[in-house]
Scaffold this active site. Structure first.
Site, PDB file in Angstrom:
ATOM      1  N   GLU A  89       0.836  -1.205   0.000  1.00 27.08           N
ATOM      2  CA  GLU A  89       0.000   0.000   0.000  1.00 27.08           C
ATOM      3  C   GLU A  89       0.871   1.255   0.000  1.00 27.08           C
ATOM      4  O   GLU A  89       0.553   2.242  -0.676  1.00 27.08           O
ATOM      5  CB  GLU A  89      -0.953   0.016   1.195  1.00 27.08           C
ATOM      6  CG  GLU A  89      -1.892   1.224   1.143  1.00 27.08           C
ATOM      7  CD  GLU A  89      -3.025   1.176   2.133  1.00 27.08           C
ATOM      8  OE1 GLU A  89      -3.946   2.011   2.015  1.00 27.08           O
ATOM      9  OE2 GLU A  89      -3.003   0.315   3.045  1.00 27.08           O
ATOM     10  N   LYS A 114      -7.529   0.887  11.482  1.00 22.47           N
ATOM     11  CA  LYS A 114      -7.336  -0.499  11.926  1.00 22.47           C
ATOM     12  C   LYS A 114      -6.322  -0.598  13.058  1.00 22.47           C
ATOM     13  O   LYS A 114      -6.224  -1.637  13.709  1.00 22.47           O
ATOM     14  CB  LYS A 114      -6.919  -1.374  10.749  1.00 22.47           C
ATOM     15  CG  LYS A 114      -7.994  -1.501   9.672  1.00 22.47           C
ATOM     16  CD  LYS A 114      -7.519  -2.370   8.528  1.00 22.47           C
ATOM     17  CE  LYS A 114      -8.554  -2.427   7.413  1.00 22.47           C
ATOM     18  NZ  LYS A 114      -8.704  -1.139   6.699  1.00 22.47           N
TER      19      LYS A 114
END
Length: 401
Positions: free
Chosen positions: A307, A326
């Site tokens: 990412e 998260k």
């Protein structure tokens, strides 16, 4: 498309106010599950939903066809509906629909097998089991409860399911096929659905301090923490929302998708960037317009690194503020793409941008990112939301406030 209502049953809380407070204060919803420890899970860590009573929302007959996460999806949708100012009667037409992201109903399938073993006859399993065990159980039950007459289906695309559900709702409204859609995502929180993941060694082993286990982008990240719940968003045609005097919480202005076309479990290093570029183009924005990225980052070595590479490809040296919620919730899997919409909207509404807790030092790739390690008093104004899943499926949403 206008966001006029949001709702969530999350490991951070079961009300929007509680969730917003947790996000602002960097409070984790992760703990050790003693049953997983007893069953010799490599990692007994999990997100924990507290103070949610199914019986407060639905009766015995309705609960018969709904596993826990479907009830949580209903509760989240009811929260969103109440905030939107719409009545249930406003949904009783062909122009109102339901699209949720969900990719399993593991516990229900296990329960019906156990009932067969216990009762010795398939006719004694019970009439509700077939509906509980279907991946589409959320939308089929909510369609019956809310009596919507438009779209009613579930998107199954691993951990990008919730993001694609919101994106497809956006697309259907933009194309004139629907006027409003309740969209979102749901994920069951139980050890039965997570044991195979645990066997892959995918989970964090930081069990001494559960709140510090999920470490997106951090050099010492060692795996994700499974989590779940449900998130719901009311999307409406902007002109209709304005006409009825609805409070507009934000706007979904772009949706991009792509697939890696490569490895089944290792994320690609350009797929998210391609999806993000599509989302920005549809929104009429450039990378320099984005002031916040709500990252997918799940706290795995490969995933966060990939990412980071995608973000740097898309934004180059103009990297905006980044955090992964998260770090507090753990990985909400099928729900996560939708919960990011709820969490980012809450940040804007309550005037802050949530931190990426547990980040102390980046590695060779993630150190180049602009990671928010503390709560920022500047709320997001133009945000890019990333989600990705097994099989190389990617979803990106642009939110404007």
């Amino acid at each position: 498309m206008a966001i006029t209502g949001i709702g969530a049953i999350s490991v951070l809380g079961s009300s929007l106010e509680t969730i917003a407070e947790a996000l602002k204060n960097g409070r984790s919803g992760i703990d050790v599950d003693e049953e997983r420890a007893r069953l010799a899970f490599a990692s007994p860590l999990t997100g924990v939903i507290k103070n949610f009573n199914h019986q407060e929302w639905l009766g015995r007959k309705q609960l018969k066809t709904m596993p826990d996460f479907a009830v949580q999806a209903y509760a989240a949708a009811r929260q969103a509906l109440e905030q939107s100012g719409l009545t249930e009667e406003d949904l009783h037409n062909d122009e109102s629909g339901l699209i949720f992201g969900c990719d399993s109903s593991c516990i229900a399938a296990i329960e019906q097998v156990e009932l067969l073993k216990e009762r010795g006859e398939t006719a004694l399993i019970g009439s509700g089991a077939v509906f509980r065990s279907m991946t589409s159980c959320v939308t089929m039950n909510l369609n019956t409860l809310f009596k919507t007459r438009g779209a009613a289906w579930t998107i199954s695309s691993a951990c990008s399911s919730g993001g694609h559900a919101v994106g497809q709702a956006f697309t259907l409204i933009a194309s004139g096929q629907q006027e409003r859609i309740i969209c979102g995502g749901a994920q069951e929180v139980n050890w039965q659905s997570m044991c195979s993941f645990d066997g892959l060694g995918a989970f964090s082993s930081h069990i001494e301090n559960p709140a510090q286990a999920s470490r997106p982008f951090d050099k010492n990240r060692d795996g994700l923490v499974p989590s779940g719940g449900a998130a719901a968003i009311i999307l409406e045609r902007y002109e209709l929302a304005k006409k009825r005097g609805a409070e507009i919480l934000g706007v979904v202005s772009g949706y991009g998708f792509s697939s890696d076309g490569d490895h089944i479990s290792v994320p690609g290093r350009n797929g998210l960037a391609r999806a993000g570029a599509k989302a920005l183009k549809q929104a009429g924005l450039t990378p320099t317009d984005i002031d916040y990225i709500c990252a997918h980052a799940t706290s795995t070595q490969a995933g966060d690194g990939a990412e980071a590479a995608n973000i740097l490809t898309l934004f180059d040296k103009n990297c905006p503020r980044i955090s992964s919620t998260k770090s507090m919730t753990g990985h909400e899997l099928w729900m996560s793409g939708a919960s990011q919409v709820v969490y980012t909207t809450l940040m804007n509404r309550y005037g802050f941008t949530a931190p990426n807790i547990n980040f102390t030092e980046g590695d060779e790739e993630t150190a180049r990112l602009n990671i928010l390690t503390e709560t920022d008093i500047r709320p997001p104004q133009k945000a890019l939301l990333n989600s990705a899943g097994f099989g190389g499926t990617n979803s990106c949403l642009v939110l404007e406030f």
